[in-house]
Design a protein around this motif. Structure first.
Motif, PDB file in Angstrom:
ATOM      1  N   ARG A 243      58.028  61.113  43.343  1.00 13.86           N
ATOM      2  CA  ARG A 243      57.346  60.031  42.640  1.00 13.86           C
ATOM      3  C   ARG A 243      56.065  59.663  43.375  1.00 13.86           C
ATOM      4  O   ARG A 243      56.056  59.536  44.597  1.00 13.86           O
ATOM      5  N   LEU A 244      54.987  59.497  42.620  1.00 11.61           N
ATOM      6  CA  LEU A 244      53.713  59.073  43.198  1.00 11.61           C
ATOM      7  C   LEU A 244      53.198  57.942  42.345  1.00 11.61           C
ATOM      8  O   LEU A 244      53.299  57.999  41.121  1.00 11.61           O
ATOM      9  N   SER A 245      52.655  56.903  42.963  1.00 12.13           N
ATOM     10  CA  SER A 245      52.072  55.867  42.133  1.00 12.13           C
ATOM     11  C   SER A 245      50.912  55.182  42.819  1.00 12.13           C
ATOM     12  O   SER A 245      50.826  55.153  44.057  1.00 12.13           O
ATOM     13  N   ALA A 246      50.002  54.670  42.016  1.00  8.67           N
ATOM     14  CA  ALA A 246      48.810  53.998  42.535  1.00  8.67           C
ATOM     15  C   ALA A 246      48.449  52.875  41.588  1.00  8.67           C
ATOM     16  O   ALA A 246      48.635  52.985  40.374  1.00  8.67           O
ATOM     17  N   ILE A 247      47.970  51.770  42.143  1.00  7.29           N
ATOM     18  CA  ILE A 247      47.560  50.644  41.304  1.00  7.29           C
ATOM     19  C   ILE A 247      46.346  49.981  41.933  1.00  7.29           C
ATOM     20  O   ILE A 247      46.222  49.927  43.152  1.00  7.29           O
ATOM     21  N   GLN A 248      45.474  49.513  41.106  1.00  9.05           N
ATOM     22  CA  GLN A 248      44.295  48.801  41.565  1.00  9.05           C
ATOM     23  C   GLN A 248      44.347  47.398  40.985  1.00  9.05           C
ATOM     24  O   GLN A 248      44.537  47.216  39.789  1.00  9.05           O
ATOM     25  N   LEU A 249      44.185  46.402  41.861  1.00 13.03           N
ATOM     26  CA  LEU A 249      44.188  45.013  41.410  1.00 13.03           C
ATOM     27  C   LEU A 249      42.881  44.373  41.814  1.00 13.03           C
ATOM     28  O   LEU A 249      42.455  44.510  42.954  1.00 13.03           O
ATOM     29  N   ASP A 250      42.292  43.641  40.897  1.00 18.04           N
ATOM     30  CA  ASP A 250      41.095  42.876  41.229  1.00 18.04           C
ATOM     31  C   ASP A 250      41.510  41.426  41.352  1.00 18.04           C
ATOM     32  O   ASP A 250      42.059  40.855  40.422  1.00 18.04           O
ATOM     33  N   LEU A 251      41.244  40.844  42.526  1.00 20.14           N
ATOM     34  CA  LEU A 251      41.687  39.472  42.765  1.00 20.14           C
ATOM     35  C   LEU A 251      40.510  38.563  43.086  1.00 20.14           C
ATOM     36  O   LEU A 251      39.561  38.955  43.747  1.00 20.14           O
ATOM     37  N   ASP A 252      40.608  37.323  42.599  1.00 21.39           N
ATOM     38  CA  ASP A 252      39.574  36.326  42.902  1.00 21.39           C
ATOM     39  C   ASP A 252      40.196  35.175  43.662  1.00 21.39           C
ATOM     40  O   ASP A 252      41.219  34.641  43.257  1.00 21.39           O
ATOM     41  N   PHE A 253      39.591  34.827  44.769  1.00 26.66           N
ATOM     42  CA  PHE A 253      40.069  33.693  45.557  1.00 26.66           C
ATOM     43  C   PHE A 253      38.937  32.713  45.792  1.00 26.66           C
ATOM     44  O   PHE A 253      37.780  33.093  45.865  1.00 26.66           O
ATOM     45  N   THR A 254      39.310  31.455  45.912  1.00 26.40           N
ATOM     46  CA  THR A 254      38.328  30.471  46.372  1.00 26.40           C
ATOM     47  C   THR A 254      38.936  29.763  47.564  1.00 26.40           C
ATOM     48  O   THR A 254      40.147  29.684  47.713  1.00 26.40           O
ATOM     49  N   SER A 255      38.089  29.265  48.405  1.00 30.59           N
ATOM     50  CA  SER A 255      38.590  28.469  49.530  1.00 30.59           C
ATOM     51  C   SER A 255      37.658  27.293  49.719  1.00 30.59           C
ATOM     52  O   SER A 255      36.470  27.366  49.414  1.00 30.59           O
ATOM     53  N   VAL A 256      38.220  26.198  50.204  1.00 34.71           N
ATOM     54  CA  VAL A 256      37.430  24.980  50.403  1.00 34.71           C
ATOM     55  C   VAL A 256      36.300  25.212  51.392  1.00 34.71           C
ATOM     56  O   VAL A 256      35.172  24.814  51.181  1.00 34.71           O
ATOM     57  N   THR A 257      36.623  25.888  52.458  1.00 36.06           N
ATOM     58  CA  THR A 257      35.617  26.101  53.505  1.00 36.06           C
ATOM     59  C   THR A 257      34.633  27.207  53.168  1.00 36.06           C
ATOM     60  O   THR A 257      33.461  27.118  53.493  1.00 36.06           O
ATOM     61  N   LEU A 258      35.127  28.257  52.507  1.00 38.38           N
ATOM     62  CA  LEU A 258      34.260  29.410  52.317  1.00 38.38           C
ATOM     63  C   LEU A 258      33.749  29.575  50.887  1.00 38.38           C
ATOM     64  O   LEU A 258      32.984  30.479  50.603  1.00 38.38           O
ATOM     65  N   GLY A 259      34.201  28.684  49.997  1.00 40.28           N
ATOM     66  CA  GLY A 259      33.722  28.783  48.616  1.00 40.28           C
ATOM     67  C   GLY A 259      34.295  29.977  47.885  1.00 40.28           C
ATOM     68  O   GLY A 259      35.342  30.502  48.241  1.00 40.28           O
ATOM     69  N   LEU A 260      33.600  30.393  46.833  1.00 35.47           N
ATOM     70  CA  LEU A 260      34.069  31.519  46.035  1.00 35.47           C
ATOM     71  C   LEU A 260      33.811  32.808  46.794  1.00 35.47           C
ATOM     72  O   LEU A 260      32.693  33.099  47.211  1.00 35.47           O
ATOM     73  N   LEU A 261      34.871  33.562  46.965  1.00 34.93           N
ATOM     74  CA  LEU A 261      34.744  34.810  47.704  1.00 34.93           C
ATOM     75  C   LEU A 261      34.463  35.957  46.743  1.00 34.93           C
ATOM     76  O   LEU A 261      34.807  35.874  45.566  1.00 34.93           O
ATOM     77  N   PRO A 262      33.830  36.994  47.225  1.00 32.34           N
ATOM     78  CA  PRO A 262      33.609  38.141  46.329  1.00 32.34           C
ATOM     79  C   PRO A 262      34.974  38.690  45.886  1.00 32.34           C
ATOM     80  O   PRO A 262      35.941  38.616  46.618  1.00 32.34           O
ATOM     81  N   THR A 263      35.003  39.210  44.671  1.00 34.56           N
ATOM     82  CA  THR A 263      36.257  39.759  44.135  1.00 34.56           C
ATOM     83  C   THR A 263      36.844  40.786  45.091  1.00 34.56           C
ATOM     84  O   THR A 263      36.157  41.700  45.536  1.00 34.56           O
ATOM     85  N   GLU A 264      38.099  40.572  45.398  1.00 34.12           N
ATOM     86  CA  GLU A 264      38.753  41.530  46.289  1.00 34.12           C
ATOM     87  C   GLU A 264      39.413  42.603  45.448  1.00 34.12           C
ATOM     88  O   GLU A 264      40.079  42.313  44.459  1.00 34.12           O
ATOM     89  N   ARG A 265      39.199  43.810  45.839  1.00 36.21           N
ATOM     90  CA  ARG A 265      39.840  44.907  45.118  1.00 36.21           C
ATOM     91  C   ARG A 265      40.918  45.487  46.021  1.00 36.21           C
ATOM     92  O   ARG A 265      40.636  45.999  47.090  1.00 36.21           O
ATOM     93  N   ASP A 266      42.157  45.392  45.603  1.00 37.97           N
ATOM     94  CA  ASP A 266      43.272  45.922  46.381  1.00 37.97           C
ATOM     95  C   ASP A 266      43.798  47.202  45.740  1.00 37.97           C
ATOM     96  O   ASP A 266      43.847  47.312  44.509  1.00 37.97           O
ATOM     97  N   HIS A 267      44.186  48.121  46.588  1.00 35.26           N
ATOM     98  CA  HIS A 267      44.836  49.335  46.096  1.00 35.26           C
ATOM     99  C   HIS A 267      46.199  49.462  46.735  1.00 35.26           C
ATOM    100  O   HIS A 267      46.340  49.286  47.937  1.00 35.26           O
ATOM    101  N   PHE A 268      47.164  49.745  45.905  1.00 38.90           N
ATOM    102  CA  PHE A 268      48.513  49.990  46.435  1.00 38.90           C
ATOM    103  C   PHE A 268      48.812  51.444  46.126  1.00 38.90           C
ATOM    104  O   PHE A 268      48.642  51.895  44.990  1.00 38.90           O
ATOM    105  N   TYR A 269      49.270  52.169  47.113  1.00 45.58           N
ATOM    106  CA  TYR A 269      49.664  53.565  46.882  1.00 45.58           C
ATOM    107  C   TYR A 269      51.101  53.727  47.310  1.00 45.58           C
ATOM    108  O   TYR A 269      51.526  53.110  48.271  1.00 45.58           O
ATOM    109  N   SER A 270      51.828  54.584  46.629  1.00 47.89           N
ATOM    110  CA  SER A 270      53.164  54.854  47.124  1.00 47.89           C
ATOM    111  C   SER A 270      53.604  56.254  46.756  1.00 47.89           C
ATOM    112  O   SER A 270      53.132  56.839  45.783  1.00 47.89           O
TER     113      SER A 270
END
Lengths: 405, 141
Positions: A243-270
């Motif tokens: 079995r092989l699998s891969a997923i890409q997630l685009d995540l958006d975070f905000t923080s009080v101190t750092l404001g809106l962060l650039p979209t984080e792109r996560d990859h999960f592989y297995s």
């Protein structure tokens, strides 16, 4: 002399006549019995034929278009400390609780017409106060022999048992290995395709999917409305499955101190390998979470499970290890300490499964966690201040009964 | 007969009768082109991995009921899985919306009747009940 001969002849004739009559009588009896038996056979033949034609009709009938199936797990669980996993999904107490591992689900499959069907799966979990949630709700269209397209609310096919996380009967352990299996984000709304093909003796299935998901990431951060794109692939040859699998997630975070962060792109592989010859089961999976550096950490984890079936008993042993790949930027570490702080953990699980019936099983398991190296491992910190207070390397004991119908 | 002879005779008889338990065969409609299929294909057909015979002919597999001896022999010999493992295999497919196990009929006679009247059905049954109304494509040794 003549009288004697006559008497003997008469006696002889009488005996023969008597015997013949007796024979005739028993032949008639036999004939009657044979006729009766033939009638009985004809009757049971008719009954069988009628049963079969009703069955044939039922196979095409509307009444048979709906199939109801379900699953249930009843569990008693205890840990040797009060701990919660980082994603907040699983809490274990230092006394026996019945809510942690108890759940029930019902599934309705309806054959609409031709190659269309609708599926609905509702689950209630003890740890969520038994609130029923709809985990699957989709329409399926079998476009070709080799292609089925589905759309609606589905589950992310990340690891081997990711789509059936709540159906204890489908996997060898009491619960999917804590720390490896992602259980906090599992559902998504979107589409997928099931593409099957063969190359010689190998059977393959490709499952591409696209949609939007939400939930808590394994590190505790919220992933709301994140776009996901993924692909899972399974190929099997006799007793071996890759079995092989891969997923890409685009995540958006905000923080009080750092404001809106650039979209984080996560990859999960297995990648996973499974060998099952009916007696010996060897199951291993490897996973890598590749954040773009921050605020989430990069994580690597793997497990190996060995199980052996002897009659109705199946003892099993499992080893799991996870660790962070590289540390995050110090600013992010301070702000997103939960998600960014490095972690490591190992676990050793020993259990036995007993087959109560062909669809009911009992499992007794002990999951021993160790080697956290002061990081907190798989558990959420009991305090978010620095220094963070982590619980001990707790062990989890459980007794679960799984059933499917 | 001496006791030892009687014992030998009766145990031989027992052994003989045990080895002569149901021989299971896989059958299809006589009009089907395939004359035989291999064990791998039989396993794939009944585990829902494929739905066509080597000739390209589409078939639907049917099962006997769980307590049928023929069924148990069939699955153990062809797939190596016992009923519990089979249940776990199908549960993973059913609850991820990817498939359903074959429909079940009661026993050998019903399998024969259905297969004899429907070119799209494939089933397994006791070899001793086979006649010209069905075609044998695989024999379990």
């Amino acid at each position: 002399m003549q009288h004697k001969r006559l008497a003997v002849n008469l006696l002889l004739a009488a005996t023969v006549a008597g015997a013949t009559t007796a024979q005739a009588a028993s032949t008639a009896e036999l004939e009657e019995r044979i006729i009766k038996l033939e009638q009985q056979i004809k009757k049971s033949d008719r009954v069988t034929k009628k049963r079969i034609s009703t069955l044939k009709n039922a196979m095409e009938n509307a009444e048979n278009r709906l199939r109801i199936s379900g699953f249930m797990t009843l569990g008693a669980t205890k840990a040797d400390d009060n701990v919660t996993t980082q994603d907040g999904e699983n809490s274990f107490a230092d006394e026996f609780t019945y809510r942690t591992d108890s759940r029930a689900g019902l599934q309705f499959d309806y054959q609409l017409k031709d190659n269309w069907s609708a599926t609905l799966q509702i689950t209630g979990k003890g740890r969520n106060d038994w609130d029923p949630t709809i985990d699957w709700a989709f329409l399926s269209w079998q476009a070709q022999d080799w292609l089925t397209v589905r759309g609606g609310r589905l589950r992310i096919p990340l690891f081997n048992y990711s789509e059936t996380l709540d159906v204890g009967y489908t996997y060898p352990w009491s619960r999917p290995p804590v720390g490896f299996y992602i259980t906090s984000v599992s559902n998504y709304e979107g589409f997928d395709a099931l593409i099957s093909f063969e190359t010689g003796p190998l059977v393959h299935q490709l499952q591409p999917y696209i949609g939007a998901s939400e939930g808590k990431l394994p590190n505790g951060l919220d992933a709301v409305g994140s776009d996901i794109y993924g692909l899972s692939y399974e190929s099997s040859w006799q007793n071996l499955t890759l079995r092989l699998s891969a997923i890409q997630l685009d995540l958006d975070f905000t923080s009080v101190t750092l404001g809106l962060l650039p979209t984080e792109r996560d990859h999960f592989y297995s990648a996973g390998l499974r060998y099952d010859n009916g007696s010996l089961l060897v199951l291993s999976e490897y996973s890598r979470i590749d954040g773009s550096g921050y605020p989430s950490r990069d994580l690597e984890s793997a497990y190996l499970t060995l199980a052996y079936t002897v009659g109705k008993w199946q003892p099993y042993y499992s080893y799991m290890a996870l660790n962070t790949l590289h540390e995050s930027d110090i600013n992010f570490l301070l702000v997103f300490s939960k998600a960014a702080a490095p972690i490591q953990a190992k676990s050793s699980t020993l259990g036995v499964r007993y087959e109560i019936a062909s669809n009911i099983s009992l499992k007794i398991q002990g999951e021993h966690f160790y080697d956290f190296d002061g990081t907190g491992g798989v558990w959420a910190a009991s305090s978010d201040t620095i220094p963070r207070i982590f619980p001990d390397e707790a062990d989890i004991y459980s007794l679960t009964v799984d059933a499917v119908f | 007969m001496k006791i030892i002879n009687k014992l030998f005779f009766s145990s031989a008889l027992l052994a003989f009768s045990l080895s002569v338990c149901a021989e299971v065969v896989v059958v299809v409609h006589p009009s089907v082109r395939d004359n035989s299929i291999n064990q791998d294909d039989v396993a794939k057909l009944f585990l829902g991995k494929i739905s066509k015979l080597p000739s390209g002919h589409k078939v639907i597999a049917i099962d006997q009921e769980e307590d049928s001896q023929t069924r148990n022999i069939f699955y153990e010999e062809v797939t190596g899985k016992n009923q519990s493992q089979l249940t776990a295999y199908w549960a993973r497919l059913v609850f991820s919306g990817k498939g359903q196990p074959p429909k079940t009929v009661m026993e050998d006679d019903e399998v024969k009747e259905l297969v004899a009247n429907n070119p799209s059905i494939i089933g397994y049954m006791d070899k001793s009940l086979v006649d010209t109304s069905v075609k044998v494509v695989f024999i379990i040794k």
